[in-house]
Design an enzyme around this catalytic site. Structure first.
Site, short mmCIF file in Angstrom:
data_model
loop_
_atom_site.label_atom_id
_atom_site.label_comp_id
_atom_site.label_asym_id
_atom_site.label_seq_id
_atom_site.Cartn_x
_atom_site.Cartn_y
_atom_site.Cartn_z
N HIS A 1 -9.87 1.95 0.41
CA HIS A 1 -8.41 1.81 0.37
C HIS A 1 -8.00 1.23 -0.98
O HIS A 1 -8.26 0.07 -1.27
CB HIS A 1 -7.96 0.91 1.52
CG HIS A 1 -6.47 0.84 1.70
ND1 HIS A 1 -5.58 1.51 0.89
CD2 HIS A 1 -5.71 0.15 2.60
CE1 HIS A 1 -4.36 1.26 1.28
NE2 HIS A 1 -4.41 0.44 2.32
N CYS B 1 0.80 -1.23 0.00
CA CYS B 1 0.00 0.00 0.00
C CYS B 1 0.83 1.27 0.00
O CYS B 1 0.29 2.37 -0.02
CB CYS B 1 -0.95 -0.01 1.19
SG CYS B 1 -1.98 -1.50 1.20
N PHE C 1 2.12 -3.39 3.91
CA PHE C 1 2.50 -4.70 4.44
C PHE C 1 3.96 -4.98 4.07
O PHE C 1 4.41 -4.63 2.98
CB PHE C 1 1.62 -5.80 3.83
CG PHE C 1 0.27 -5.95 4.48
CD1 PHE C 1 -0.17 -5.10 5.48
CD2 PHE C 1 -0.59 -6.97 4.07
CE1 PHE C 1 -1.42 -5.26 6.06
CE2 PHE C 1 -1.84 -7.14 4.65
CZ PHE C 1 -2.26 -6.28 5.64
N GLU D 1 -0.18 5.12 13.31
CA GLU D 1 0.13 6.30 12.50
C GLU D 1 0.00 7.57 13.34
O GLU D 1 0.78 8.51 13.18
CB GLU D 1 -0.76 6.38 11.27
CG GLU D 1 -0.31 7.49 10.31
CD GLU D 1 -1.08 7.54 9.02
OE1 GLU D 1 -0.68 8.31 8.13
OE2 GLU D 1 -2.10 6.82 8.89
N HIS E 1 -2.30 7.94 5.97
CA HIS E 1 -2.62 6.63 5.38
C HIS E 1 -4.00 6.22 5.87
O HIS E 1 -4.82 5.76 5.09
CB HIS E 1 -1.55 5.62 5.77
CG HIS E 1 -1.64 4.33 5.01
ND1 HIS E 1 -1.62 4.29 3.62
CD2 HIS E 1 -1.77 3.04 5.42
CE1 HIS E 1 -1.72 3.03 3.22
NE2 HIS E 1 -1.82 2.25 4.30
N LYS F 1 -9.77 8.07 2.87
CA LYS F 1 -10.24 6.70 2.61
C LYS F 1 -11.69 6.50 3.01
O LYS F 1 -12.30 5.50 2.66
CB LYS F 1 -9.32 5.68 3.29
CG LYS F 1 -7.96 5.57 2.59
CD LYS F 1 -7.09 4.50 3.22
CE LYS F 1 -5.78 4.30 2.46
NZ LYS F 1 -4.86 5.44 2.53
#
Length: 411
Positions: free
Chosen positions: A339, A163, A398, A313, A302, A334
């Site tokens: 996402h 991502c 990830f 975050e 994010h 988002k």
């Protein structure tokens, strides 16, 4: 000598609309692009909602033969890149195409085609697997198809960091121009993973929201968040050396001034404790931009709407900015788009560009229940009309991949 890098073109196809302007209009209006999945039958699925690109017919953009040779994720990349290049005004007459690079990334690649061809192999015969199978699914083919479509003959590759892919791509494009390797680069991300195995895979690691309420499915920083919502689409920017852009009288949207990246080296899916890795990416970007933490006016987070991401975050922002984190505006778009995985950083960079250009900070929509673990000014529910000079965009992937870019209002 380091060269200045500016953004001269924007292109997008998203759950909010099939152009960059439609996407931004949806952001400003607080529109939610999440709805019931229509791309496949969800009767046996735990997850029923996603953020699909609406009203999409590939034959509106490509000849049928070409449609059959490009996975959906590559189609999105080409469509958004065409828009971005047209917006930039770059042509073979005003630009050396051997110095026009392409870095269009995807976190997953041609998942729809993989599913179709695996079924052909096992349910029919190995001879029924398409000869175009491999060229359609590999994660570099979005870049390859964009370069072919536009005639870009410069450096061309894809970065796969889950991502964080699109933000890494924009950051590396910035470096390539800054240090003189390219005059301009088409950069961003694309994704089309709303498929049975795409949804099942993320659902089975408890990453996706299973709610049926589209307005409470993707709720970044909200205490009731229960997972992210899969989105699809592409976000593409044209980055260009400043003098090259000025020479051809290009419209300049914003300047790219900082890029930072880091690795958690901690876990394949969970962020490092207390946001340590994400914080280092933000600090690296601030140092690259040669600014102070308090100079950043807005961060497009994010903000995936998962418990771990949003809390870690938040800690990363506080750790990187210190006291300045108390007044910086932070929001996640988002809630609007879901996402977009490897494309997320592309569309979110466009949101930052437009925020700088128009003096409008996007909201974190559908926010209801404050979370003491996510105590930031998250611009809840209503966007703000306010002039800003510096905007940052965070992406975390990830594998422990972290990336941050910093954009500046062009002066």
């Amino acid at each position: 000598m380091e060269r200045r890098v500016v953004i001269t073109g924007l292109g997008a196809i998203t759950p909010l609309g099939n152009t960059a302007e439609e996407f931004w209009k949806g952001i400003k209006e607080g529109k939610c692009g999440i709805d019931e999945i229509t791309l496949f039958d969800t009767n046996n699925q735990k997850v029923k909602l996603a953020a699909e690109v609406k009203g999409y017919n590939p034959e509106d953009y490509f000849e049928k033969k070409r449609v059959n040779r490009m996975d959906r994720y590559s189609q999105f990349a080409v469509i958004a890149s065409r828009e971005a290049i047209k917006d930039s005004g770059i042509t073979a007459e005003n630009t050396n195409m051997e110095k026009l690079g392409v870095i269009v990334s995807s976190g997953i690649g041609g998942l729809e085609t993989i599913e179709e061809q695996v079924e052909n192999c096992y349910q029919k015969s190995p001879d029924k697997v398409s000869p175009m199978y491999i060229p359609m699914v590999i994660a570099n083919m979005a870049t390859g198809n964009v370069a072919l479509d536009i005639g870009a003959k410069g450096e061309s590759f894809a970065i796969v960091t889950a991502c964080a892919s699109a933000t890494h791509s924009i950051g590396e494009a910035y470096r390539m121009i800054k240090h003189g390797y390219q005059e301009a680069v088409i950069a961003g991300g694309t994704e089309a993973s709303i498929t049975p195995t795409g949804i099942s895979g993320f659902a089975n690691i408890k990453a996706l929201s299973t709610t049926l309420d589209k307005n409470r499915a993707s709720i970044p920083f909200d205490k009731e968040r229960s997972g992210f919502v899969m989105g699809e689409g592409a976000g593409i920017l044209v980055l260009e050396e400043l003098e090259h852009a000025k020479k051809r009288n290009a419209k300049i949207y914003a300047e790219v001034v900082g890029y930072g990246a880091s690795s958690d080296a901690y876990h394949i899916t969970s962020p490092a404790p207390e946001g340590e890795g994400g914080a280092r990416a933000i600090v690296n970007a601030i140092e690259d931009a040669k600014i102070k933490p308090e100079d950043i006016d807005y961060i497009n987070a994010h903000g995936t709407s998962t418990h771990l991401n949003d809390s870690c975050e938040t800690m990363a922002i506080k750790r990187a900015l210190g006291d300045a984190s108390k007044k910086v505006m932070v929001s996640s778009t988002k809630g609007h788009t879901g996402h977009l995985l490897g494309a997320a950083g592309g569309v979110e960079a466009i949101a930052c560009v437009k925020a700088l250009e128009e003096g409008f900070v996007p909201a974190t929509i559908n926010y209801k229940v404050p979370d003491e673990e996510c105590y930031l000014d998250i611009v809840p529910n209503e966007g703000r009309k306010v002039e800003i000079k510096y905007a940052a965009s965070n992406s975390l992937g990830f594998g422990g991949h972290n990336s941050t870019i910093i954009l500046k209002k062009y002066e």
